[in-house]
Design a protein around this motif. Structure first.
Motif, PDB file in Angstrom:
ATOM      1  N   GLU A   1       1.011  -1.076   0.004  1.00 19.89           N
ATOM      2  CA  GLU A   1      -0.105  -0.194  -0.177  1.00 19.89           C
ATOM      3  C   GLU A   1       0.944   1.182  -0.026  1.00 19.89           C
ATOM      4  O   GLU A   1       1.542   1.426   0.919  1.00 19.89           O
ATOM      5  CB  GLU A   1      -1.088   0.014   1.189  1.00 19.89           C
ATOM      6  CG  GLU A   1      -1.748  -1.077   1.372  1.00 19.89           C
ATOM      7  CD  GLU A   1      -2.989  -1.087   0.691  1.00 19.89           C
ATOM      8  OE1 GLU A   1      -3.274  -0.066   0.151  1.00 19.89           O
ATOM      9  OE2 GLU A   1      -3.797  -2.175   0.606  1.00 19.89           O
ATOM     10  N   THR A   2       1.010   1.900  -1.236  1.00 19.29           N
ATOM     11  CA  THR A   2       1.675   3.387  -1.191  1.00 19.29           C
ATOM     12  C   THR A   2       0.845   4.205  -1.809  1.00 19.29           C
ATOM     13  O   THR A   2       0.255   4.004  -2.832  1.00 19.29           O
ATOM     14  CB  THR A   2       2.932   2.932  -2.064  1.00 19.29           C
ATOM     15  OG1 THR A   2       2.884   2.399  -3.058  1.00 19.29           O
ATOM     16  CG2 THR A   2       3.998   2.286  -0.999  1.00 19.29           C
ATOM     17  N   GLY A   3       0.807   5.445  -1.418  1.00 24.51           N
ATOM     18  CA  GLY A   3      -0.018   6.422  -2.283  1.00 24.51           C
ATOM     19  C   GLY A   3      -1.424   6.428  -1.586  1.00 24.51           C
ATOM     20  O   GLY A   3      -1.872   5.522  -1.223  1.00 24.51           O
ATOM     21  N   CYS A   4      -2.190   7.645  -1.833  1.00 25.08           N
ATOM     22  CA  CYS A   4      -3.644   7.581  -1.452  1.00 25.08           C
ATOM     23  C   CYS A   4      -4.402   8.945  -2.146  1.00 25.08           C
ATOM     24  O   CYS A   4      -3.704   9.705  -2.919  1.00 25.08           O
ATOM     25  CB  CYS A   4      -3.832   7.535  -0.173  1.00 25.08           C
ATOM     26  SG  CYS A   4      -3.084   9.199   0.888  1.00 25.08           S
ATOM     27  N   LEU A   5      -5.597   9.094  -2.074  1.00 23.73           N
ATOM     28  CA  LEU A   5      -6.490  10.014  -2.252  1.00 23.73           C
ATOM     29  C   LEU A   5      -6.326  10.365  -3.707  1.00 23.73           C
ATOM     30  O   LEU A   5      -6.318  11.705  -4.152  1.00 23.73           O
ATOM     31  CB  LEU A   5      -6.074  11.404  -1.410  1.00 23.73           C
ATOM     32  CG  LEU A   5      -6.718  11.320  -0.068  1.00 23.73           C
ATOM     33  CD1 LEU A   5      -5.997  12.178   0.991  1.00 23.73           C
ATOM     34  CD2 LEU A   5      -8.095  10.917  -0.024  1.00 23.73           C
ATOM     35  N   ALA A   6      -6.218   9.495  -4.758  1.00 23.25           N
ATOM     36  CA  ALA A   6      -5.838   9.668  -6.054  1.00 23.25           C
ATOM     37  C   ALA A   6      -4.763  10.593  -6.414  1.00 23.25           C
ATOM     38  O   ALA A   6      -4.775  11.163  -7.438  1.00 23.25           O
ATOM     39  CB  ALA A   6      -7.248  10.435  -6.772  1.00 23.25           C
TER      40      ALA A   6
END
Ligand code: ZN
Length: 330
Positions: free
Chosen positions: A215-220
């Motif tokens: 899981e890396t990065g988020c919120l588009a």
């Protein structure tokens, strides 16, 4: 690995040793939908070795892995690679182009809950079936690259699945350490039945192939910091598997998160978080509140135990039963 290193063929595309080739896996139309296609690349090393599947875009609004693989395809020289990388650039094209979180816009299913899929099923089930047969079937190891979805504020972490064959679990643990994200969720609740594996990484594991979910990065967002984290992770796995000589060393003392809770909304409405990712919260602390559509609070969402916020929903829409946050502890 012994014997001659043969070319590798996928969906009619053949990569000779030391070359990179790209193509698309077709998911043919059936009554009810028009099908889709899955772009892939084969980075076929000069010598035989592991076949590492790197899958992006199972959730189509988790952009960091999708963008990272676009670049990685041309930055890895297959002539200096031992073994093979199978890249799936965007597993869930309907969700990517339709800009949907969690669910396909075509059949409203979560692709990462329908593995190993069905050849006569809905579009998400057929995508899963194609990936299971064509990608998992060819791979020796797999990394399913996720991030916080378009609505989730998330801190980076990996999932280590402990269920199943202890040898596979031990090597999956090594993959998690090699990937280098320093928070690792220990997941001992995944199905052991290969015919009902549900998740992509678990589909590999139930077929005897070590795998992790990251899981890396988020919120588009497509921030460079998250992309670098993912690049480093893949470099660490390539080194660990002996596919490349260079790469960051594996972690030795990550934070193992053995107690994990996904907190789900008890009501439909608007969610307002009162915590942020990485926050440490006490048992019973307020994580946020849900209001009805006239602004009245109808639910306080509380932490079930003391721990760290792995992710929290950071946009207003919320439906009963959906995740609002994940709290984890050692
Ligand atoms: Zn995801």
């Amino acid at each position: 690995m012994t014997g001659a290193h043969a070319p590798l063929t996928l969906a009619g595309v053949t990569a000779a040793p030391g070359t990179t080739m790209s193509g698309t896996l077709d998911v043919p139309a059936r009554p009810g939908d028009s099908g889709t296609s899955i772009p892939f690349s084969i980075l076929h090393g000069a010598s035989a070795g592991p076949v590492l599947a790197l899958v992006a875009g199972v959730h189509g609004m988790e952009y960091v892995p999708i963008v990272a693989l676009q670049r990685l395809r041309s930055s890895i020289d297959p002539a200096s690679l031992r073994g093979t990388i199978l890249m799936v650039h965007c597993a869930n094209m309907p969700s990517f182009l339709g800009r949907t979180i969690y669910y396909s816009p075509v059949d409203s299913k979560n692709l990462n809950r329908v593995f190993p899929g069905r050849s006569d099923g809905t579009l998400s089930e057929r995508i899963a079936d194609v990936i299971t047969r064509e990608i998992v079937g060819r791979a020796t190891h797999l990394v399913d690259l996720h991030g916080g979805d378009g609505n989730e504020s998330l801190r980076p972490y990996a999932y280590w699945i402990t269920t199943g064959d202890p040898k596979v679990a031990a090597e999956s643990r090594n993959l998690a350490l090699a990937f280098g994200l320093d928070h690792i969720v220990v997941d001992d609740e995944r199905p052991k039945d290969a015919a009902a594996s549900m998740y992509l990484s678990n589909t590999a594991i139930t077929r005897g192939k070590p795998a992790i979910t990251t899981e890396t990065g988020c919120l588009a967002q497509t921030d460079e910091r998250s992309i670098t984290l993912l690049d480093q992770g893949i470099a660490g796995v390539l080194r660990h598997l002996g596919m490349r000589a260079v790469g960051p060393p594996a972690l030795t003392s990550p934070t193992w998160l053995k107690r994990n809770s996904v907190i789900r909304a008890g009501a439909t409405g608007l969610f307002y978080a009162t915590v942020e990712r990485r926050d440490h919260v006490a048992a019973g602390a307020r994580l946020g509140r849900i209001t009805d559509f006239h602004g009245q609070t109808i639910e306080e969402v509380l932490a079930p135990f003391a721990g760290e916020i792995m992710y929290v929903v950071d946009t207003p829409p919320i439906s009963k039963g959906e995740p609002v946050a994940m709290v984890s502890a050692t």
